[in-house]
Design a protein around this motif. Structure first.
Motif, mmCIF file in Angstrom:
data_model
loop_
_atom_site.group_PDB
_atom_site.id
_atom_site.type_symbol
_atom_site.label_atom_id
_atom_site.label_comp_id
_atom_site.label_asym_id
_atom_site.label_seq_id
_atom_site.Cartn_x
_atom_site.Cartn_y
_atom_site.Cartn_z
ATOM 1 N N LEU A 40 39.077 43.646 38.205
ATOM 2 C CA LEU A 40 39.919 43.999 39.224
ATOM 3 C C LEU A 40 39.541 43.470 40.562
ATOM 4 C CD1 LEU A 40 40.660 47.846 38.228
ATOM 5 C CD2 LEU A 40 42.103 45.930 37.677
ATOM 6 N N ALA A 41 38.435 43.645 40.966
ATOM 7 C CA ALA A 41 38.050 43.014 42.196
ATOM 8 C C ALA A 41 38.238 41.663 42.460
ATOM 9 C CB ALA A 41 36.600 43.201 42.505
ATOM 10 N N ASN A 42 38.161 40.941 41.014
ATOM 11 C CA ASN A 42 38.353 39.404 41.103
ATOM 12 C C ASN A 42 39.726 39.183 41.241
ATOM 13 O OD1 ASN A 42 38.825 37.022 38.565
ATOM 14 N ND2 ASN A 42 37.629 36.726 40.486
ATOM 15 N N PHE A 43 40.541 40.009 40.581
ATOM 16 C CA PHE A 43 42.028 39.901 40.585
ATOM 17 C C PHE A 43 42.572 40.086 42.112
ATOM 18 C CE2 PHE A 43 42.653 41.756 36.053
ATOM 19 C CZ PHE A 43 42.564 40.396 35.679
ATOM 20 N N TRP A 44 42.190 41.011 42.752
ATOM 21 C CA TRP A 44 42.420 41.310 44.381
ATOM 22 C C TRP A 44 41.891 40.163 44.997
ATOM 23 C CZ3 TRP A 44 45.141 43.705 41.241
ATOM 24 C CH2 TRP A 44 45.205 44.870 40.624
ATOM 25 N N GLN A 45 40.778 39.683 44.758
ATOM 26 C CA GLN A 45 40.181 38.597 45.530
ATOM 27 C C GLN A 45 40.984 37.417 45.495
ATOM 28 O OE1 GLN A 45 36.420 37.346 43.802
ATOM 29 N NE2 GLN A 45 35.753 36.425 45.588
ATOM 30 N N ASP A 46 41.392 37.204 44.445
ATOM 31 C CA ASP A 46 42.122 35.836 43.780
ATOM 32 C C ASP A 46 43.488 35.768 44.016
ATOM 33 O OD1 ASP A 46 39.750 34.360 43.662
ATOM 34 O OD2 ASP A 46 39.789 34.270 41.410
ATOM 35 N N LEU A 47 44.292 36.881 44.715
ATOM 36 C CA LEU A 47 45.274 37.463 44.598
ATOM 37 C C LEU A 47 46.302 35.840 44.896
ATOM 38 C CD1 LEU A 47 47.674 39.686 44.164
ATOM 39 C CD2 LEU A 47 47.610 40.054 46.615
ATOM 40 N N GLY A 48 46.159 35.475 45.829
ATOM 41 C CA GLY A 48 46.912 34.094 46.393
ATOM 42 C C GLY A 48 46.678 33.120 45.146
ATOM 43 N N ILE A 49 45.492 32.879 44.838
ATOM 44 C CA ILE A 49 45.299 31.667 43.731
ATOM 45 C C ILE A 49 46.083 32.262 42.404
ATOM 46 C CG2 ILE A 49 43.794 30.669 42.237
ATOM 47 C CD1 ILE A 49 41.503 31.352 44.542
ATOM 48 N N ASP A 50 46.009 33.261 41.900
ATOM 49 C CA ASP A 50 46.733 33.626 40.984
ATOM 50 C C ASP A 50 48.325 33.671 40.859
ATOM 51 O OD1 ASP A 50 44.459 34.113 39.058
ATOM 52 O OD2 ASP A 50 44.335 36.136 39.994
ATOM 53 N N LEU A 51 48.862 34.134 41.985
ATOM 54 C CA LEU A 51 50.289 33.761 42.357
ATOM 55 C C LEU A 51 50.536 32.435 42.155
ATOM 56 C CD1 LEU A 51 50.491 36.566 45.193
ATOM 57 C CD2 LEU A 51 51.220 36.732 42.781
#
Length: 285
Positions: free
Chosen positions: A154-165
């Protein structure tokens, strides 16, 4: 799960006794290769599924004692050796493939339960395999391992929020978006143009911190270098969450990451965590 996930989920950093090193690296190579099949390069989603199915067939062939294809022979021969020496379980290995396959056809999650189910298969298997190598199989330890691994994911998801979007992947649950009045497509807007996301991300960060703290006592179950490495993994994940907070809870503006100057802080926090009284002996056969 992106390649950056493995930067924050350093499987190799659990390296402890030399006897476990080949098995740990075999598990890492297996997971990383499957991740690359699902996420790297220019292959179409259809071709990626074909490749993952072939990878699954090689896993089954290896498990059944049959020859594997030449494409990933070194990966599966190393895994075969690790299985023979440490009696590895099959389910965590197949769970990983299930999660990677899901990445190809599911890019949004209705609620936290759906996201946690994904983490159960994409992140938790690694922790369970590592505990297996240390002979730790009791239910409380497995639950704490799951909490740590899920929190790291989850920390990775929030950290990479812009990249994933940018790649069309929205890991923020729809129910959380609805509660804060933020439409998933609005997350794609530039931070200066879209709605404020700080309250939404702050709640997600708090949730992730709770999971990490719930799992942290596992570090007191493992002594020696492995226990210290786990302390640093936990504190590294918490530090990423701190940096998301310091960035105004909008990691789209700037991806938070660890730097060398975070080392002393991590060491201090790791030192303050409870020490383990016993180091379970690693499996030898």
């Amino acid at each position: 799960m992106s390649a950056q996930h493995y930067e924050n989920f350093p499987v190799a950093s659990w390296l402890c006794p030399p006897a476990l090193r080949p098995a740990i690296m075999a598990i890492y190579a297996y997971a990383r290769t499957a991740d690359d099949l699902a996420d790297e390069g220019d292959a179409t989603p259809a071709q990626r599924l074909v490749d993952l199915n072939a990878y699954r067939e090689d896993l089954r062939s290896m498990w059944d004692g049959r020859a594997v294809s030449s494409r990933w022979a070194p990966i599966f021969e190393a895994l075969r050796s690790a299985r023979r020496q440490h009696d590895l379980p099959l389910e965590p290995l197949t769970d990983l493939l299930s999660a990677f396959e899901q990445d190809l056809n599911r890019h949004r999650y209705a609620d936290r339960a759906a996201l946690l189910d994904y983490c159960r298969r994409s992140a938790n298997p690694i922790g369970r395999l590592l505990l297996h190598l240390h002979g730790i199989t009791d239910a409380p330890s497995l639950r704490r391992s799951d909490a740590i691994c899920t929190a790291l994911q989850l920390a990775n998801f929030w950290q990479d929020l812009g990249i994933d979007l940018q790649h069309g992947r929205v890991y923020v649950p729809q129910t959380d978006c609805d509660r804060h009045g933020v439409a998933p497509q609005a997350l794609l807007a530039k931070p200066s143009d879209g709605p404020p996301v700080a309250p939404l991300v702050a709640e997600l960060v708090d949730w992730t911190r709770e999971l990490m703290h719930a799992g942290a006592p596992l570090a007191g179950r493992i002594a020696g270098r492995a226990g210290w490495e786990l302390r640093f993994v936990v504190q590294g994940g918490l530090r990423i969450l701190d940096k998301i907070e310091q960035g105004g809870f909008d990691p789209r503006k700037r991806r938070p990451r660890l730097h060398w100057h975070d080392g002393p802080r991590l060491a201090w926090r790791a030192w303050r965590m409870p020490a383990a009284p016993i180091w379970p002996r690693p499996r030898s056969a």
